[in-house]
Structures are given as structure tokens and as C-alpha cells.
Design a protein around this motif. Structure first.
Motif, mmCIF file in Angstrom:
data_model
loop_
_atom_site.group_PDB
_atom_site.id
_atom_site.type_symbol
_atom_site.label_atom_id
_atom_site.label_comp_id
_atom_site.label_asym_id
_atom_site.label_seq_id
_atom_site.Cartn_x
_atom_site.Cartn_y
_atom_site.Cartn_z
ATOM 1 N N GLU A 1 107.697 -57.378 1.868
ATOM 2 C CA GLU A 1 108.956 -57.036 2.026
ATOM 3 C C GLU A 1 109.187 -55.622 1.272
ATOM 4 O OE1 GLU A 1 111.621 -61.189 1.769
ATOM 5 O OE2 GLU A 1 111.271 -60.187 -0.078
ATOM 6 N N SER A 2 108.572 -55.493 0.387
ATOM 7 C CA SER A 2 108.619 -53.921 -0.284
ATOM 8 C C SER A 2 107.973 -53.067 0.847
ATOM 9 C CB SER A 2 107.869 -53.788 -1.405
ATOM 10 O OG SER A 2 107.749 -52.574 -2.309
ATOM 11 N N ALA A 3 106.943 -53.052 1.521
ATOM 12 C CA ALA A 3 106.488 -52.340 2.501
ATOM 13 C C ALA A 3 107.506 -52.257 3.711
ATOM 14 C CB ALA A 3 105.113 -52.568 2.840
ATOM 15 N N ALA A 4 107.867 -53.280 3.992
ATOM 16 C CA ALA A 4 108.912 -53.275 5.120
ATOM 17 C C ALA A 4 110.210 -52.273 4.830
ATOM 18 C CB ALA A 4 109.330 -54.522 5.665
ATOM 19 N N TYR A 5 110.541 -52.665 3.470
ATOM 20 C CA TYR A 5 111.855 -51.901 3.087
ATOM 21 C C TYR A 5 111.611 -50.093 3.238
ATOM 22 C CZ TYR A 5 115.461 -50.238 -0.039
ATOM 23 O OH TYR A 5 116.552 -49.412 -0.180
ATOM 24 N N PHE A 6 110.495 -50.099 2.538
ATOM 25 C CA PHE A 6 110.421 -48.544 2.415
ATOM 26 C C PHE A 6 109.924 -47.892 3.998
ATOM 27 C CE2 PHE A 6 109.812 -49.915 -2.038
ATOM 28 C CZ PHE A 6 110.519 -48.665 -2.462
ATOM 29 N N VAL A 7 109.329 -48.617 4.869
ATOM 30 C CA VAL A 7 109.288 -48.145 6.078
ATOM 31 C C VAL A 7 110.501 -47.821 6.872
ATOM 32 C CG1 VAL A 7 106.845 -48.732 6.480
ATOM 33 C CG2 VAL A 7 108.580 -50.002 7.338
ATOM 34 N N VAL A 8 111.528 -48.878 6.630
ATOM 35 C CA VAL A 8 112.808 -48.563 7.224
ATOM 36 C C VAL A 8 113.605 -47.762 6.537
ATOM 37 C CG1 VAL A 8 115.004 -49.948 7.823
ATOM 38 C CG2 VAL A 8 112.884 -51.076 7.839
ATOM 39 N N ALA A 9 113.460 -47.681 5.266
ATOM 40 C CA ALA A 9 114.095 -46.545 4.641
ATOM 41 C C ALA A 9 113.663 -45.176 4.820
ATOM 42 C CB ALA A 9 113.876 -46.580 2.868
ATOM 43 N N GLU A 10 112.311 -44.962 5.342
ATOM 44 C CA GLU A 10 111.749 -43.524 5.592
ATOM 45 C C GLU A 10 112.121 -43.136 6.861
ATOM 46 O OE1 GLU A 10 110.201 -40.224 4.863
ATOM 47 O OE2 GLU A 10 110.264 -41.654 3.133
ATOM 48 N N SER A 11 112.177 -44.354 7.835
ATOM 49 C CA SER A 11 112.452 -43.974 9.371
ATOM 50 C C SER A 11 113.778 -43.514 9.365
ATOM 51 C CB SER A 11 112.236 -45.243 10.006
ATOM 52 O OG SER A 11 110.853 -45.703 9.814
ATOM 53 N N LEU A 12 114.842 -44.255 8.733
ATOM 54 C CA LEU A 12 116.375 -43.858 8.760
ATOM 55 C C LEU A 12 116.583 -42.602 7.962
ATOM 56 C CD1 LEU A 12 117.991 -47.263 7.618
ATOM 57 C CD2 LEU A 12 117.851 -46.242 9.832
ATOM 58 N N ALA A 13 115.834 -42.236 6.941
ATOM 59 C CA ALA A 13 116.079 -40.971 6.233
ATOM 60 C C ALA A 13 115.425 -39.863 7.086
ATOM 61 C CB ALA A 13 115.048 -40.837 5.071
ATOM 62 N N ASN A 14 114.465 -40.013 7.922
ATOM 63 C CA ASN A 14 113.776 -39.060 8.863
ATOM 64 C C ASN A 14 114.866 -38.658 10.012
ATOM 65 O OD1 ASN A 14 111.544 -38.704 7.540
ATOM 66 N ND2 ASN A 14 110.249 -40.117 8.829
ATOM 67 N N ALA A 15 115.603 -39.917 10.651
ATOM 68 C CA ALA A 15 116.469 -40.014 11.540
ATOM 69 C C ALA A 15 117.686 -39.215 11.220
ATOM 70 C CB ALA A 15 116.689 -41.181 12.084
ATOM 71 N N SER B 1 101.840 -34.999 12.559
ATOM 72 C CA SER B 1 101.301 -33.746 12.548
ATOM 73 C C SER B 1 102.327 -32.915 11.728
ATOM 74 C CB SER B 1 100.598 -33.197 13.596
ATOM 75 O OG SER B 1 101.188 -33.062 14.582
ATOM 76 N N HIS B 2 103.568 -32.888 12.094
ATOM 77 C CA HIS B 2 104.645 -32.040 11.702
ATOM 78 C C HIS B 2 105.546 -32.330 10.348
ATOM 79 C CE1 HIS B 2 105.037 -31.183 16.421
ATOM 80 N NE2 HIS B 2 103.970 -30.586 15.803
ATOM 81 N N GLY B 3 105.101 -33.443 9.896
ATOM 82 C CA GLY B 3 105.896 -33.711 8.545
ATOM 83 C C GLY B 3 105.202 -34.740 7.804
ATOM 84 N N THR B 4 105.664 -34.978 6.609
ATOM 85 C CA THR B 4 105.017 -35.969 5.784
ATOM 86 C C THR B 4 105.726 -37.484 5.795
ATOM 87 O OG1 THR B 4 106.296 -35.494 3.649
ATOM 88 C CG2 THR B 4 104.348 -34.408 4.035
ATOM 89 N N GLY B 5 106.922 -37.487 6.463
ATOM 90 C CA GLY B 5 107.609 -38.588 6.519
ATOM 91 C C GLY B 5 106.846 -39.855 7.467
ATOM 92 N N LEU B 6 106.674 -39.416 8.786
ATOM 93 C CA LEU B 6 105.777 -40.349 9.514
ATOM 94 C C LEU B 6 104.130 -40.647 8.930
ATOM 95 C CD1 LEU B 6 106.924 -38.971 13.091
ATOM 96 C CD2 LEU B 6 107.778 -40.915 11.664
ATOM 97 N N ARG B 7 103.712 -39.666 8.311
ATOM 98 C CA ARG B 7 102.549 -39.646 7.844
ATOM 99 C C ARG B 7 102.641 -40.764 6.636
ATOM 100 N NH1 ARG B 7 101.673 -34.153 8.613
ATOM 101 N NH2 ARG B 7 101.743 -33.778 6.162
#
Length: 415
Positions: A327-341, A376-382
Motif C-alpha cells: 500500500e505504501s509503494a502504491a500510494y507513493f507511485v500514484v503520488a509521484e505520477s500525479l505530481a509529475n502530471a 532519462s529526463h528527470g528523477t520522478g519517473l526513475r
């Protein structure tokens, strides 16, 4: 009726392709037998050997795709990456068990493929002859120099050709049903000989686990550096200012009470700011709503927080609580994806789908922005890749220039 005829044609075509692939075996095997000793003794024949192996592997890949379509599951490729240099590649190919398994499959495919094609076509020819035996017996003159096999079998006796009619009907049924089983048998043969062996699968799995472990270590290191930076640049600075203000207030409380009150007010403001930053830091480590109410509520709260910037559509299908790490990993990948968008896409709408499929958690984040997302263009997706790979999960990115951007993530629920 047209569908049945089409199916018969397709199945016979599959048998023809299987036989054609198998016929390459008697052609390639002598070339291999000639090239290997010449290569080992005199160093000649390397190009011939590499060419034979290359062609064999292309045929094997073709059969893997055909078998996967029949069996309903893919057959993985067992080939290891080849080193650079012709000599190094030759040594690697000679020592690769998959090279010799491919040749063994080709020989088996020759026998099985040609035999299946002969059987499939022969049954139809035999069925047609049996069904038409009475007509052939009536039309052909008794003194004909050539007679079909069925008439030779019956001796052109009056009632015997009619007894072959029910046999022909039975052969039609067998000829109609048997080819699909022959094709499935060839697919199972390919799955047995062309799939990676247990040793290869174990080696690949070890490599995957080594990679995911390194990714997990990197993700932990990045997270620790972020916490250290936030504490050093935020709360620590405010606490130092708080201590200085309290010290100056202590010195001024007897001589200048008004100044002391001002310093105490600043100290109180610094304490409140430090407390707020610490709360934000703790919330960033593990949001309380995630621990109390689960992933669905945490994602809803996150969407409400960002909805003022971009409308967010949620499709959450979660019927159970998952493990806290998942759950923690899923929450943070959603949060990072939304922040990038929100920061980079220029999108007008974002869609988030979180579906618990049982063995894995499927997460899709889609925006209608400008596209062109690249790890390769940013740290968010990595960062998302590192967090997902630590759970042996996958991340697929589809972001053509001009959009839309679709991130598809899969997290095993058993991790």
C-alpha cells in the motif's frame, strides 16, 4: 458450412507451415556438422556456423510464436546475450545448450511436421476415396490398367465398395478433428524443447532479483538523503532560530521586556513552523490516512488535494486491505505520477485507475498533456521505477510527443 471449410483450410495450412519448418532440419544439420569440426580444427567455417545458428534461431522464434498462439501462453526465449566479436560469439554459441536444443527440435520437427502433414492430407484423400468407392467401381471399366487403392483393396467385388462408404464417413470425422490435436502436439513439442531450461530460468531469476535488490537499495538511499535534506534545510534551521530567539529573550527579559516579548513571539512562530514541517515530513513518510483507512481513502485524499490544479478522475476497485509495504509503494507511485502530471504535462484532465486483480495491483495514470515523458529526463519517473522494481513489479510508459501519457504499473500483492 463455410466456417468449417475455412477452419479445415487454416488447420491444413498450419500443418503445411510446420512441415516446411521441419524440412529445414535435414538441410541445416549437415551444414552444422561440417562447420563445427572445421571451425574447431582450422578456425574456418565460422561464418557458416554463425549463419546456421542464426537461421535456426529465427525458425525457433517463429515456432515459439506459433506455439504461443496455440497454447495461449508465451514461450520465453532461452538465448543469452551474445558478446561482441565474431570469435567470442562463436565460442558462446558453441557452449550455449540452447543451440543444440534448437537443432534437436529441428530434427524432431522434421519427423513430426512431415508426419502430421502426411497424416492430415492422407486422411482426407482416404475419406474421399472410400466415399466415392461405389461410383469409381461403376465408372471405371473392369479391364482398366490402373485402379484406385480402395478398389484394389475390395477386389472390385459388387457389395464390398459400398461397405467402404461408412468407413469414409468415419474418416471424414477423424480428418476434421485430428489436425487441431496434431497442431497442439507440435506446440507442446516446441514448448518442451524451445523453452528455457530450469537452470536458465533460475539464472534469469537470480539476475532479476539482483537488479531489484540494487534498485531497492538505491531507492532507500535516495529516500534517506531526501529525509536528511528536508530535516537539515527545514526543521533543523527553524529549531536553531528558535534556540537563538529564546536565548536572546532570556538576556533581554530584565532589561527590555518588550523586546523579549517580540523574541518570544518569533520563537513561538518558529516552533509552529518547525512542527508543521515535521508533520509534513512524517506524512510524506507514511500518511496517517493510509495507515488508518487504506489505499483507496489515501488516494482519494491525495486527489482532493490536487484537484484544484487539474480535475482528477478516480476508478478505485479495492475490496481488501493489502500489505502495508504494498500500500505504501502504491500510494507513493500514484503520488509521484500525479505530481509529475501536474508539474510537467500541461494536461487538462488526469485519470487514475487502481484495480486489485488478486495476485497483483494494477495502477494506471493517464493524462491528456503534451506527452514526451522519459525516465532519462528527470528523477520522478526513475523514482517510480526504483520503487516498483523493489517489489518485483513493472512500469510501462507510453508517452508519444503530443500525448497522451499513460503510466501502467503492476505491483505483486504478495510482495
Amino acid at each position: 458450412m463455410r466456417q468449417q471449410v475455412g477452419r479445415i483450410g487454416v488447420e491444413l495450412g498450419q500443418l503445411v507451415v510446420g512441415a516446411a519448418i521441419g524440412i529445414a532440419g535435414p538441410v541445416l544439420l549437415p551444414l552444422m556438422l561440417v562447420s563445427v569440426p572445421v571451425t574447431l580444427v582450422a578456425g574456418l567455417g565460422i561464418l557458416l556456423f554463425v549463419g546456421v545458428v542464426w537461421l535456426t534461431r529465427r525458425l525457433a522464434d517463429l515456432q515459439r510464436r506459433r506455439a504461443a498462439a496455440v497454447l495461449g501462453e508465451p514461450i520465453a526465449s532461452p538465448y543469452s546475450p551474445l558478446p561482441r566479436g565474431l570469435l567470442a560469439q562463436t565460442r558462446a554459441l558453441l557452449g550455449d545448450p540452447a543451440t543444440w536444443r534448437d537443432l534437436a527440435w529441428l530434427l524432431c520437427q522434421f519427423v513430426v511436421g512431415v508426419g502430421c502433414l502426411t497424416l492430415g492430407i492422407g486422411l482426407w484423400l482416404a475419406a474421399v476415396q472410400c466415399l466415392s468407392a461405389p461410383l469409381l467401381n461403376a465408372l471405371l471399366p473392369a479391364d482398366a490398367t490402373f485402379s484406385p487403392a480402395v478398389l484394389e483393396l475390395t477386389g472390385r467385388s459388387g457389395p464390398l465398395p459400398w461397405l467402404l462408404v461408412p468407413v469414409g464417413a468415419l474418416l471424414v470425422v477423424v480428418a476434421y478433428r485430428l489436425p487441431r490435436h496434431l497442431i497442439a502436439g507440435q506446440a507442446r513439442l516446441a514448448g518442451w524443447l524451445l523453452a528455457p531450461t530450469a537452470a536458465v530460468r533460475l539464472s534469469v531469476r537470480v539476475d532479476e532479483l539482483t537488479t531489484t535488490r540494487a534498485a531497492a537499495v538505491d531507492a532507500s538511499a535516495v529516500e534517506l538523503r531526501r529525509l536528511e535534506r528536508d530535516l537539515h534545510d527545514g526543521a533543523q534551521v527553524r529549531l536553531v532560530a528558535l534556540r537563538m530567539n529564546l536565548g536572546m529573550a532570556e538576556d533581554a527579559i530584565d532589561t527590555d521586556p518588550a523586546e523579549a516579548k517580540t523574541l518570544l513571539a518569533e520563537a513561538q512562530a518558529s516552533a509552529s513552523a518547525a512542527l508543521s514541517e515535521l508533520r509534513d515530513l512524517v506524512r510524506g513518510i507514511h500518511p496517517p490516512v493510509l495507515a488508518d483507512r487504506g489505499l483507496g481513502s489515501a488516494v482519494q485524499a491525495l486527489a482532493l488535494t490536487l484537484a484544484s490544479s487539474i480535475p482528477i478522475e478516480l476508478d478505485l476497485r479495492l475490496d481488501r486491505r493489502l500489505g502495508a509495504p504494498v500500500e505504501s509503494a502504491a500510494y507513493f507511485v500514484v503520488a509521484e505520477s500525479l505530481a509529475n502530471a501536474v508539474r510537467h504535462s500541461g494536461a487538462d484532465r488526469i485519470q487514475v485507475n487502481v484495480v486489485d486483480s488478486g495476485p497483483a495491483l494494477q495502477i494506471t495514470v493517464r493524462d491528456d498533456g503534451r506527452g514526451g515523458a522519459n525516465p532519462s529526463h528527470g528523477t520522478g519517473l526513475r523514482g517510480i521505477q526504483r520503487r516498483v522494481s523493489a517489489f518485483d513489479g513493472t512500469l510501462r510508459i507510453d508517452s508519444p510527443p503530443g500525448g497522451p501519457t499513460v503510466l501502467e504499473m503492476e505491483l505483486p500483492c504478495g510482495s
